[in-house]
Design a protein around this motif. Structure first.
Motif, PDB file in Angstrom:
ATOM      1  N   UNK A 124       1.195   5.306   3.028  1.00  0.00           N
ATOM      2  CA  UNK A 124       2.493   5.161   3.691  1.00  0.00           C
ATOM      3  C   UNK A 124       2.456   5.388   5.188  1.00  0.00           C
ATOM      4  N   UNK A 125       1.664   6.362   5.627  1.00  0.00           N
ATOM      5  CA  UNK A 125       1.708   6.726   7.050  1.00  0.00           C
ATOM      6  C   UNK A 125       1.311   5.576   7.983  1.00  0.00           C
ATOM      7  N   UNK A 126       0.187   4.870   7.731  1.00  0.00           N
ATOM      8  CA  UNK A 126      -0.170   3.793   8.664  1.00  0.00           C
ATOM      9  C   UNK A 126       0.924   2.724   8.747  1.00  0.00           C
ATOM     10  N   UNK A 127       1.496   2.363   7.593  1.00  0.00           N
ATOM     11  CA  UNK A 127       2.555   1.360   7.559  1.00  0.00           C
ATOM     12  C   UNK A 127       3.775   1.860   8.342  1.00  0.00           C
ATOM     13  N   UNK A 128       4.106   3.111   8.092  1.00  0.00           N
ATOM     14  CA  UNK A 128       5.258   3.732   8.730  1.00  0.00           C
ATOM     15  C   UNK A 128       5.077   3.804  10.251  1.00  0.00           C
ATOM     16  N   UNK A 129       3.901   4.282  10.687  1.00  0.00           N
ATOM     17  CA  UNK A 129       3.644   4.402  12.120  1.00  0.00           C
ATOM     18  C   UNK A 129       3.633   3.026  12.784  1.00  0.00           C
ATOM     19  N   UNK A 130       3.082   2.038  12.060  1.00  0.00           N
ATOM     20  CA  UNK A 130       3.065   0.669  12.582  1.00  0.00           C
ATOM     21  C   UNK A 130       4.477   0.183  12.874  1.00  0.00           C
TER      22      UNK A 130
END
Lengths: 241, 330
Positions: free
Chosen positions: B315-321
């Motif tokens: 989730x984090x990479x998608x969210x930060x993106x």
């Protein structure tokens, strides 16, 4: 006919104590010193803040009406405006939410024509969060016009407006009054308030200390007494300083 | 591309992602099955009893559990972030985690062998904490700030209770760790019926409120003046959020993060369409939890990694993106 008789408190502090007045349409300037309860009065009328007493519009008692029914009768432009991350056109179309769940073709056209009338059609796709204070004020004023209620409440609507738009704004208010709507305008700028108003209400010490026409207000030097402001005239326009 | 077309693509893209996640979750696991064994097990083929058992006793309940929990946490987060106008809101601000954790630990201390009652304790604890917080907030006019502050304060109180109980009975703490880490191992289909009913009722309630919830982004004054009964809608939304998250916590334990990031992802993808956001967030939440659970049970099989590790990693990479892209646009 719009009739108000109400009191309101913040905790134990009474802000409005038996405010009573009645209006029969037109533009009314609600004046008073900072902190006298002008915004509280507008919010009570709009049903946003609790109060005791009654608010009647054209014979209908509005107290205790469901929020949606009240919203069909009263629209308000608050002093502090939000910055939603939504396109301006969508925010303007929110004005129809008390009336319909899905906008009809006519309602969509009306949203566009109101935006054109206020000169903000170029902002349609812009997110409100990216607009300037003045542009935001125009967007929310457009939303209020789209809501199209018989009673219109404006809390410091001219704060961020530039001069060219002020003239459009006051023309629109006169147009609304001409259609039989009741407009109540709170403005810290006495010149703005007095220019457009047919009637004046002065809020002092939790109650209405003066209610009359603009001419009566100026003749009686009510504003000078209440604010310690000096009235002078420049090219037919009444100004205060 | 028009907004309508974009929303159409996003919706069907999310639906396709969810279907793919469900298929992968059923198809793969710690025991690898050939296609023949998989389909044979699913359709009760003669001679495939072992695979039928794997499918219906392990993979199907896990998949259903992940779908339901993903729906519950993400719709709870969406509702909470909307009605409190707080981007950091997640089920934990309503005391769900702290209340459920305290109740489970209390149950373990008082009745060390009553494992079957732990889901009920978690559900009751989570809801009790929420109603306590709402009671405080209601006496202060349901203001957004009071809800958040009351949530933080009462959660701290429950955390203090957890700390106290863990010192009083260290044995109970060992069993509590399993609950606090969270996960979908050991989920049974029959245990999911009641949570499923609660979660789906809350899902329907959220859909019914979507038009009114859309106006919360204008603040309380304008929302009320546009016909939304702000206090009532806020209270109903908070109860729906609490009930669905509590129902999920009862069978998953404390899985964090899904309720915080998925609503942001849904919002960024649909750009302000509240009804679609409330459809999209549950689909994305379910997909995220399905993929995270799949990785948790297969990557180091037979050892299972806590699912929360993978919800964060995925989730984090998608969210930060999304956050960075949005900032770039502004």
């Amino acid at each position: 006919m719009f009739e108000v008789s109400l009191s309101a408190s913040y905790g134990k502090r009474k802000i409005l104590d038996g405010v009573q007045f009645s209006l029969t349409g037109g533009i009314t300037a609600l004046l008073g010193r900072n902190g006298c309860g002008k915004s509280t009065l507008l919010n009570c009328i709009a049903g946003v803040l609790p109060y005791t007493g009654s608010v009647k519009l054209n014979g209908d008692v509005l107290d205790g009406l469901p929020a949606r029914e009240r919203a069909k009768r009263i629209g308000i432009l608050p002093q502090i405006l939000p910055s939603p991350d939504l396109p301006a056109e969508e925010v303007v179309s929110f004005g129809r939410s008390p009336f319909s769940t899905r906008l009809s073709k006519d309602e969509k056209e009306n949203v566009l024509s109101v935006m054109q009338k206020l000169g903000i059609e170029a902002l349609r796709e812009r997110r409100v969060s990216t607009l300037s204070g003045g542009e935001r004020q125009k967007v929310f004023f457009a939303m209020l016009l789209v809501q199209d209620t018989p009673l219109v409440l404006l809390d410091e609507p001219t704060t961020y407006m530039d001069l060219p738009f002020k003239s459009v704004f006051f023309d629109v208010l006169k147009e609304l009054a001409g259609k039989g709507k009741t407009v109540i305008l709170v403005s810290h700028d006495l010149s703005d308030g007095m220019q457009a108003a047919d009637h004046v209400l002065l809020l002092e010490d939790g109650g209405i200390s003066f209610a009359g026409t603009r001419a009566e207000c100026l003749e009686g030097e009510v504003v000078e007494r209440a604010f310690g402001a000096r009235r002078y005239t420049a090219e037919g326009v009444v100004l205060f300083r | 591309m028009t907004t309508k077309k974009r929303n159409f693509i996003v919706f069907f893209g999310a639906a396709a992602l969810l279907l793919a996640a469900v298929f992968f979750s059923l198809r793969f696991g710690s025991v690898s099955l050939t296609p023949d064994e998989f389909w044979g097990g699913m359709f009760f083929k003669e001679g495939y009893k072992t695979y039928t058992s794997i499918f219906y006793s392990s993979r199907l309940p896990r998949t259903l559990g992940a779908v339901l929990a993903g729906i519950a946490f993400s719709q709870a987060g969406t509702l909470l972030q909307r009605v409190t106008d707080n981007p950091l809101a997640s089920p934990s601000i309503l005391g769900i985690n702290a209340g459920a954790g305290f109740a489970v630990l209390l149950m373990l201390v008082c009745f060390p062998l009553a494992y079957s009652l732990l889901p009920l304790a978690a559900f009751v604890g989570a809801l009790a904490a929420t109603f306590l917080i709402l009671g405080v907030a209601r006496s202060a006019g349901m203001s957004r700030v009071v809800i958040v502050l009351a949530g933080v304060a009462l959660s701290a109180l429950f955390q203090a209770g957890i700390s106290f109980l863990s010192v009083v009975d260290p044995d109970a703490l060992a069993s509590y760790v399993d609950f606090s880490v969270g996960g979908l191992h050991g989920v049974k289909t029959e245990d999911l019926l009641l949570p499923a009913i609660i979660i789906l009722i809350c899902l329907a309630a959220a859909q019914l409120l979507s038009r009114r919830l859309a106006l919360f982004c204008l603040g309380d004054t304008l929302a009320q003046s546009l016909g939304v009964s702000v206090k009532r809608v806020r209270l109903v939304s908070l109860i729906a959020a609490a009930a669905s998250a509590a129902a999920a916590v009862s069978f998953t334990g404390l899985i964090g993060f899904v309720g915080l990031i998925v609503p942001h992802c849904a919002r960024a993808l649909v750009k302000g369409n509240m009804r679609l956001e409330l459809c999209l967030a549950p689909m994305l939440g379910a997909s995220l939890l399905l993929f995270a659970d799949l990785l948790a049970r297969t990557l180091f099989a037979p050892t299972e990694i806590p699912v929360g590790v993978f919800t964060a990693l995925l989730g984090v990479p998608f969210f930060l993106g999304l956050v960075l892209r949005r900032k770039h646009h502004v």
